[in-house]
Design an enzyme around this catalytic site. Structure first.
Site, PDB file in Angstrom:
ATOM      1  N   ASN A  75       0.871  -1.181   0.000  1.00 26.42           N
ATOM      2  CA  ASN A  75       0.000   0.000   0.000  1.00 26.42           C
ATOM      3  C   ASN A  75       0.908   1.232   0.000  1.00 26.42           C
ATOM      4  O   ASN A  75       1.460   1.592   1.031  1.00 26.42           O
ATOM      5  CB  ASN A  75      -0.888  -0.031   1.258  1.00 26.42           C
ATOM      6  N   LYS A  96       0.141   4.243  -0.384  1.00 26.54           N
ATOM      7  CA  LYS A  96      -0.507   5.457   0.141  1.00 26.54           C
ATOM      8  C   LYS A  96      -0.253   6.631  -0.830  1.00 26.54           C
ATOM      9  O   LYS A  96      -0.094   6.397  -2.023  1.00 26.54           O
ATOM     10  CB  LYS A  96      -0.027   5.747   1.560  1.00 26.54           C
ATOM     11  N   HIS A 100      -9.536   1.392   5.113  1.00 23.81           N
ATOM     12  CA  HIS A 100      -8.238   1.644   5.757  1.00 23.81           C
ATOM     13  C   HIS A 100      -8.446   2.679   6.876  1.00 23.81           C
ATOM     14  O   HIS A 100      -9.216   3.624   6.720  1.00 23.81           O
ATOM     15  CB  HIS A 100      -7.228   2.147   4.729  1.00 23.81           C
ATOM     16  N   GLU A 105      -6.751   5.105   7.817  1.00 21.49           N
ATOM     17  CA  GLU A 105      -6.493   6.504   7.446  1.00 21.49           C
ATOM     18  C   GLU A 105      -7.710   7.116   6.778  1.00 21.49           C
ATOM     19  O   GLU A 105      -7.971   8.309   6.900  1.00 21.49           O
ATOM     20  CB  GLU A 105      -5.239   6.585   6.554  1.00 21.49           C
ATOM     21  N   GLU A 157      -5.251  -4.432  11.128  1.00 19.60           N
ATOM     22  CA  GLU A 157      -4.254  -3.371  11.218  1.00 19.60           C
ATOM     23  C   GLU A 157      -4.478  -2.564  12.498  1.00 19.60           C
ATOM     24  O   GLU A 157      -5.286  -1.620  12.501  1.00 19.60           O
ATOM     25  CB  GLU A 157      -4.379  -2.434  10.017  1.00 19.60           C
ATOM     26  N   GLY A 188       2.629   2.862  10.563  1.00 15.38           N
ATOM     27  CA  GLY A 188       3.566   3.954  10.310  1.00 15.38           C
ATOM     28  C   GLY A 188       4.282   4.437  11.560  1.00 15.38           C
ATOM     29  O   GLY A 188       4.839   5.530  11.581  1.00 15.38           O
ATOM     30  N   SER A 198       3.583  -1.538  10.390  1.00 12.83           N
ATOM     31  CA  SER A 198       5.047  -1.566  10.524  1.00 12.83           C
ATOM     32  C   SER A 198       5.642  -2.942  10.241  1.00 12.83           C
ATOM     33  O   SER A 198       6.569  -3.374  10.927  1.00 12.83           O
ATOM     34  CB  SER A 198       5.469  -1.049  11.904  1.00 12.83           C
TER      35      SER A 198
HETATM   36  P1  PGA Z   1       2.906   0.698   7.554  1.00  6.68           P
HETATM   37  O1  PGA Z   1       1.437   0.870   6.948  1.00  6.68           O
HETATM   38  O2  PGA Z   1       3.448  -0.611   7.056  1.00  6.68           O
HETATM   39  O3  PGA Z   1       3.670   1.879   7.063  1.00  6.68           O
HETATM   40  O4  PGA Z   1       2.751   0.695   9.051  1.00  6.68           O
HETATM   41  C1  PGA Z   1       0.562  -0.213   6.852  1.00  6.68           C
HETATM   42  C2  PGA Z   1      -0.766   0.242   6.298  1.00  6.68           C
HETATM   43  O5  PGA Z   1      -1.243   1.309   6.686  1.00  6.68           O
HETATM   44  O6  PGA Z   1      -1.392  -0.436   5.450  1.00  6.68           O
END
Ligand code: PGA
Length: 252
Positions: free
Chosen positions: A9, A11, A95, A97, A167, A173, A212
Site C-alpha cells: 500500500n 498510500k 483503511h 487513514e 491493522e 507507520g 510496521s
Molecule cells: P505501515 O502501513 O506498514 O507503514 O505501518 C501499513 C498500512 O497502513 O497499510
C-alpha cells in the site's frame, strides 16, 4: 491451505519514476515468488502505468479505495468500474487513514465492500483498534464490531471473496509492530468470529496483518497460524525490502 498474500500500500507516495522502478523491481523477480499472491496498490494516477509495467508478471494490481456509488456527481471520486478498466484485481476498503481522515463509517465501508464485490474486485477489508481502545480493553469488541457490520451487510458467503487485514492503528507507520503473539491473538479471534457463522469460510479466508511490517519482523509474524500475509505500507516503497517480505511469506 491458504495461499499467502502480500500487499503493498503505497498510500500518497511516489511519482511516475518510482512507480516504474517499484513495479519493475518486483515484477522482474516475481517468478521466484510464484507460490504467493503479490499485489501492488499505487495511487490512482499511476494505476495505468503500473498496469503496463506488471503486464507480463504474476503481480496483481490493486487500488487504495473506491467510491460506494457506481457513477454520477461525485467530484474527485473513483468508481469500481474505473478500477476494472485499469485491470485492478483488488481494492483496499476501510483503511484506518480513510476511516479517520475521511470520516468513513462502518456503514460506508460495508457499502464499498459490496460494490467492490459486485464488480469482481477482491476487497481487502481493514479493521483494527486505536491505542485508546487497546488501553481501555476494547480491542476485541472494536474489531468484531467492524467485521460483523460488513458480514451483516454482505452476508457471510461474501467472505469467500474478501481478504481481511487486521491493522492495529497504533502500529501503522509508527515503527511499533504488534508482537507475533498480539497479532495472532486477534487474528484467531477474527477467524473464530467467521467460524461461528461458516466453518469452511473461516478456514479458507485470508487474514493478513498490517502495521510496521518489515523484512526483520515479517517472517515471525507470517509464521503465526492465523496470519496469512501482510499489508505493507512504508516498506513497500523500497522494492528490495518488499521483495524480502514476500520471500518471508513464501517460506511460511
Ligand atoms: P505501515 O502501513 O506498514 O507503514 O505501518 C501499513 C498500512 O497502513 O497499510
Amino acid at each position: 491451505m491458504r495461499k499467502p498474500l502480500v500487499v503493498g500500500n503505497w498510500k500518497m507516495n511516489g511519482d511516475k519514476a518510482l512507480t516504474e522502478s517499484l513495479c519493475v523491481g518486483i515484477a522482474s523477480r516475481s517468478n521466484r515468488l510464484r507460490n504467493i499472491d503479490i499485489v501492488l496498490c499505487p495511487p490512482f494516477p499511476f494505476l495505468y502505468l503500473a498496469d503496463a509495467c506488471l503486464k507480463k508478471s504474476t503481480v496483481s494490481l490493486g487500488a487504495q479505495d473506491l467510491d460506494a456509488n457506481t457513477n454520477g456527481p461525485f467530484t474527485g471520486q473513483v468508481s469500481a468500474s474505473m478500477l476494472n478498466g485499469h485491470n485492478c484485481k483488488y481494492v483496499i476498503v476501510g483503511h484506518s487513514e480513510r476511516r479517520v481522515n475521511n470520516a468513513e463509517t462502518d456503514q460506508l465501508v460495508s457499502r464499498k465492500t459490496q460494490i467492490a464485490l459486485e464488480h469482481h474486485l477482491i476487497p481487502i477489508l481493514c479493521i483494527g483498534e486505536t491505542t485508546e481502545q487497546r488501553k481501555a480493553g476494547q480491542t476485541e469488541q472494536t474489531v468484531i464490531h467492524q467485521l460483523q457490520n460488513v458480514i451483516d451487510h454482505t452476508g457471510i458467503g461474501a467472505f469467500n471473496d474478501i481478504v481481511i487485514a487486521y491493522e492495529p492503528i497504533w502500529a501503522i507507520g509508527t515503527n511499533i509492530t504488534a508482537t507475533p503473539d498480539q497479532a495472532q491473538e486477534i487474528h484467531s479471534l477474527i477467524r473464530e468470529q467467521l467460524r461461528q457463522q461458516d466453518k469452511k469460510i473461516a478456514n479458507d479466508c485470508r487474514i493478513i496483518y498490517g502495521g510496521s511490517m518489515k523484512p526483520e519482523n515479517a517472517r515471525e509474524l507470517i509464521a503465526q497460524t492465523d496470519i496469512d500475509g501482510g499489508l505493507v505500507g512504508g516498506a513497500s516503497l523500497n522494492s528490495d525490502d518488499f521483495f524480502l517480505i514476500c520471500q518471508a511469506a513464501l517460506s511460511d
